[in-house]
Design a protein around this motif. Structure first.
Motif, PDB file in Angstrom:
ATOM      1  N   LEU A  12     -10.727   9.404   1.788  1.00 16.00           N
ATOM      2  CA  LEU A  12      -9.524   9.019   1.043  1.00 16.00           C
ATOM      3  C   LEU A  12      -8.263   9.528   1.730  1.00 16.00           C
ATOM      4  CD1 LEU A  12     -10.610   9.555  -2.681  1.00 16.00           C
ATOM      5  CD2 LEU A  12     -10.265   7.384  -1.485  1.00 16.00           C
ATOM      6  N   GLN A  13      -8.310  10.764   2.233  1.00 14.13           N
ATOM      7  CA  GLN A  13      -7.154  11.323   2.925  1.00 14.13           C
ATOM      8  C   GLN A  13      -6.846  10.542   4.198  1.00 14.13           C
ATOM      9  OE1 GLN A  13      -8.506  15.348   3.255  1.00 14.13           O
ATOM     10  NE2 GLN A  13      -7.899  15.866   1.165  1.00 14.13           N
ATOM     11  N   ALA A  14      -7.880  10.152   4.931  1.00 18.39           N
ATOM     12  CA  ALA A  14      -7.686   9.367   6.155  1.00 18.39           C
ATOM     13  C   ALA A  14      -7.106   7.993   5.819  1.00 18.39           C
ATOM     14  CB  ALA A  14      -9.013   9.223   6.901  1.00 18.39           C
ATOM     15  N   GLN A  15      -7.593   7.408   4.737  1.00  9.60           N
ATOM     16  CA  GLN A  15      -7.078   6.109   4.310  1.00  9.60           C
ATOM     17  C   GLN A  15      -5.604   6.221   3.902  1.00  9.60           C
ATOM     18  OE1 GLN A  15      -9.167   4.406   0.944  1.00  9.60           O
ATOM     19  NE2 GLN A  15      -8.561   2.335   1.511  1.00  9.60           N
ATOM     20  N   ALA A  16      -5.245   7.273   3.191  1.00 12.50           N
ATOM     21  CA  ALA A  16      -3.853   7.492   2.789  1.00 12.50           C
ATOM     22  C   ALA A  16      -2.954   7.684   4.008  1.00 12.50           C
ATOM     23  CB  ALA A  16      -3.757   8.692   1.848  1.00 12.50           C
ATOM     24  N   LEU A  17      -3.413   8.440   4.983  1.00  9.24           N
ATOM     25  CA  LEU A  17      -2.635   8.659   6.205  1.00  9.24           C
ATOM     26  C   LEU A  17      -2.402   7.336   6.933  1.00  9.24           C
ATOM     27  CD1 LEU A  17      -1.292  10.514   8.294  1.00  9.24           C
ATOM     28  CD2 LEU A  17      -3.559  10.865   9.294  1.00  9.24           C
ATOM     29  N   ALA A  18      -3.459   6.540   7.081  1.00  6.02           N
ATOM     30  CA  ALA A  18      -3.337   5.248   7.763  1.00  6.02           C
ATOM     31  C   ALA A  18      -2.391   4.317   7.008  1.00  6.02           C
ATOM     32  CB  ALA A  18      -4.716   4.605   7.913  1.00  6.02           C
ATOM     33  N   LEU A  19      -2.500   4.300   5.687  1.00  7.50           N
ATOM     34  CA  LEU A  19      -1.617   3.465   4.885  1.00  7.50           C
ATOM     35  C   LEU A  19      -0.171   3.933   5.028  1.00  7.50           C
ATOM     36  CD1 LEU A  19      -0.976   1.290   2.804  1.00  7.50           C
ATOM     37  CD2 LEU A  19      -1.726   2.891   1.019  1.00  7.50           C
ATOM     38  N   GLY A  20       0.052   5.225   4.991  1.00  7.54           N
ATOM     39  CA  GLY A  20       1.397   5.758   5.162  1.00  7.54           C
ATOM     40  C   GLY A  20       1.999   5.362   6.503  1.00  7.54           C
ATOM     41  N   GLN A  21       1.191   5.408   7.538  1.00  5.05           N
ATOM     42  CA  GLN A  21       1.666   5.018   8.865  1.00  5.05           C
ATOM     43  C   GLN A  21       2.043   3.536   8.890  1.00  5.05           C
ATOM     44  OE1 GLN A  21      -1.705   6.393  11.152  1.00  5.05           O
ATOM     45  NE2 GLN A  21      -0.761   8.391  11.538  1.00  5.05           N
ATOM     46  N   GLN A  22       1.234   2.709   8.221  1.00  4.76           N
ATOM     47  CA  GLN A  22       1.548   1.281   8.139  1.00  4.76           C
ATOM     48  C   GLN A  22       2.866   1.060   7.396  1.00  4.76           C
ATOM     49  OE1 GLN A  22      -2.502   0.044   6.548  1.00  4.76           O
ATOM     50  NE2 GLN A  22      -1.845  -1.840   7.557  1.00  4.76           N
ATOM     51  N   LEU A  23       3.003   1.709   6.247  1.00  4.46           N
ATOM     52  CA  LEU A  23       4.210   1.549   5.451  1.00  4.46           C
ATOM     53  C   LEU A  23       5.443   1.981   6.232  1.00  4.46           C
ATOM     54  CD1 LEU A  23       2.845   2.869   2.042  1.00  4.46           C
ATOM     55  CD2 LEU A  23       3.495   0.504   2.542  1.00  4.46           C
ATOM     56  N   GLN A  24       5.350   3.114   6.922  1.00  6.02           N
ATOM     57  CA  GLN A  24       6.489   3.609   7.690  1.00  6.02           C
ATOM     58  C   GLN A  24       6.825   2.668   8.839  1.00  6.02           C
ATOM     59  OE1 GLN A  24       6.346   7.724   8.753  1.00  6.02           O
ATOM     60  NE2 GLN A  24       8.462   7.713   9.435  1.00  6.02           N
ATOM     61  N   ALA A  25       5.815   2.186   9.544  1.00  7.91           N
ATOM     62  CA  ALA A  25       6.055   1.284  10.669  1.00  7.91           C
ATOM     63  C   ALA A  25       6.729  -0.017  10.221  1.00  7.91           C
ATOM     64  CB  ALA A  25       4.731   0.967  11.374  1.00  7.91           C
ATOM     65  N   LEU A  26       6.384  -0.467   9.020  1.00  9.58           N
ATOM     66  CA  LEU A  26       6.958  -1.711   8.496  1.00  9.58           C
ATOM     67  C   LEU A  26       8.224  -1.486   7.655  1.00  9.58           C
ATOM     68  CD1 LEU A  26       3.612  -3.434   7.496  1.00  9.58           C
ATOM     69  CD2 LEU A  26       5.112  -4.041   9.418  1.00  9.58           C
ATOM     70  N   THR A 155     -11.771   3.168  -7.392  1.00 13.15           N
ATOM     71  CA  THR A 155     -10.529   2.496  -7.759  1.00 13.15           C
ATOM     72  C   THR A 155      -9.423   2.843  -6.768  1.00 13.15           C
ATOM     73  OG1 THR A 155     -11.116   2.451 -10.108  1.00 13.15           O
ATOM     74  CG2 THR A 155      -8.767   2.301  -9.563  1.00 13.15           C
ATOM     75  N   VAL A 156      -9.283   4.118  -6.482  1.00 10.29           N
ATOM     76  CA  VAL A 156      -8.250   4.582  -5.548  1.00 10.29           C
ATOM     77  C   VAL A 156      -8.465   3.969  -4.168  1.00 10.29           C
ATOM     78  CG1 VAL A 156      -7.365   6.641  -4.371  1.00 10.29           C
ATOM     79  CG2 VAL A 156      -7.799   6.691  -6.845  1.00 10.29           C
ATOM     80  N   ALA A 157      -9.695   3.983  -3.682  1.00 13.14           N
ATOM     81  CA  ALA A 157      -9.994   3.416  -2.360  1.00 13.14           C
ATOM     82  C   ALA A 157      -9.702   1.919  -2.318  1.00 13.14           C
ATOM     83  CB  ALA A 157     -11.450   3.697  -1.995  1.00 13.14           C
ATOM     84  N   ALA A 158     -10.091   1.204  -3.360  1.00 13.59           N
ATOM     85  CA  ALA A 158      -9.861  -0.242  -3.391  1.00 13.59           C
ATOM     86  C   ALA A 158      -8.368  -0.554  -3.485  1.00 13.59           C
ATOM     87  CB  ALA A 158     -10.604  -0.870  -4.567  1.00 13.59           C
ATOM     88  N   ALA A 159      -7.636   0.236  -4.260  1.00 13.89           N
ATOM     89  CA  ALA A 159      -6.185   0.024  -4.366  1.00 13.89           C
ATOM     90  C   ALA A 159      -5.511   0.198  -3.016  1.00 13.89           C
ATOM     91  CB  ALA A 159      -5.604   0.991  -5.399  1.00 13.89           C
ATOM     92  N   MET A 160      -5.879   1.257  -2.298  1.00 14.40           N
ATOM     93  CA  MET A 160      -5.284   1.496  -0.979  1.00 14.40           C
ATOM     94  C   MET A 160      -5.712   0.438   0.022  1.00 14.40           C
ATOM     95  SD  MET A 160      -4.932   5.641  -0.518  1.00 14.40           S
ATOM     96  CE  MET A 160      -6.681   5.999  -0.529  1.00 14.40           C
ATOM     97  N   SER A 161      -6.955  -0.019  -0.053  1.00 20.28           N
ATOM     98  CA  SER A 161      -7.417  -1.088   0.856  1.00 20.28           C
ATOM     99  C   SER A 161      -6.613  -2.367   0.657  1.00 20.28           C
ATOM    100  CB  SER A 161      -8.900  -1.373   0.628  1.00 20.28           C
ATOM    101  OG  SER A 161      -9.680  -0.307   1.066  1.00 20.28           O
ATOM    102  N   GLY A 162      -6.332  -2.687  -0.606  1.00 20.04           N
ATOM    103  CA  GLY A 162      -5.516  -3.865  -0.887  1.00 20.04           C
ATOM    104  C   GLY A 162      -4.108  -3.741  -0.335  1.00 20.04           C
ATOM    105  N   LEU A 163      -3.548  -2.545  -0.442  1.00 18.66           N
ATOM    106  CA  LEU A 163      -2.219  -2.322   0.145  1.00 18.66           C
ATOM    107  C   LEU A 163      -2.259  -2.464   1.653  1.00 18.66           C
ATOM    108  CD1 LEU A 163      -1.069   0.734  -2.018  1.00 18.66           C
ATOM    109  CD2 LEU A 163       0.059  -1.518  -1.922  1.00 18.66           C
TER     110      LEU A 163
END
Length: 167
Positions: A12-26, A155-163
């Motif tokens: 979950l932490q790795a997924q959050a980090l990757a999502l954060g990097q995507q959000l910041q890049a965009l 739920t948390v993992a699926a929510a982040m995957s969708g984002l």
């Protein structure tokens, strides 16, 4: 039944980090509206160093009253469809965007258990909604396996995957 096996804290932490990097890049900012996950998505997002660059806010809206007051979910929607429904999660995700400065939103509502389920909506039933500012909201129904912790974790993992898929 949907089962996202192998989801531990590190994943979950790795997924959050990757999502954060995507959000910041965009140059996107995130708002969360959470019921059954109790703020877990927001917690993971803000655990990432530098998250203030891309995380706007999170709302935990457990009760009908909170969903109405904080997100603008209509009383009629809750009465006709219940808190755990496509209609409610779509109003939640749209309300989160409307009431924040964020550019992308996720909303979750579900029955984590151990009680609260019914024949129509058994424990593990979760609706997740996503929306980007200026776009259309979309929602997906999940039926997760396991105990309360497992349902919430999935739920948390699926929510982040969708984002991540939206970015």
């Amino acid at each position: 039944m949907t089962s996202l096996v192998g989801i531990d804290d590190a994943a979950l932490q790795a997924q959050a980090l990757a999502l954060g990097q995507q959000l910041q890049a965009l140059r996107l900012s995130l708002v969360t509206a959470e019921s059954c996950s109790g703020g877990w998505i927001a917690k993971l997002m803000t655990d990432v160093a530098g998250s203030s660059a891309w995380f706007d806010c999170g709302m935990v809206v457990y009760s009908y009253e909170a969903k109405q007051a904080l997100l603008g979910v209509r009383a009629q929607t809750l009465e006709e469809h219940g808190a755990v429904s496509r209609e409610t999660v779509l109003e939640m995700v749209s309300g989160a965007l409307a009431r924040s400065g964020a550019s992308i939103a996720v909303a979750v509502t579900g029955i984590a258990g151990p009680g609260g389920g019914s024949e129509d909506k058994p424990v593990g039933t979760v609706w997740i909604g996503w929306k980007q500012r200026g776009g259309y909201a979309r929602a997906q129904l999940f039926q997760f396996d396991g105990d309360r912790e497992a349902v919430r974790r999935q739920t948390v993992a699926a929510a982040m995957s969708g984002l991540q898929a939206m970015c």
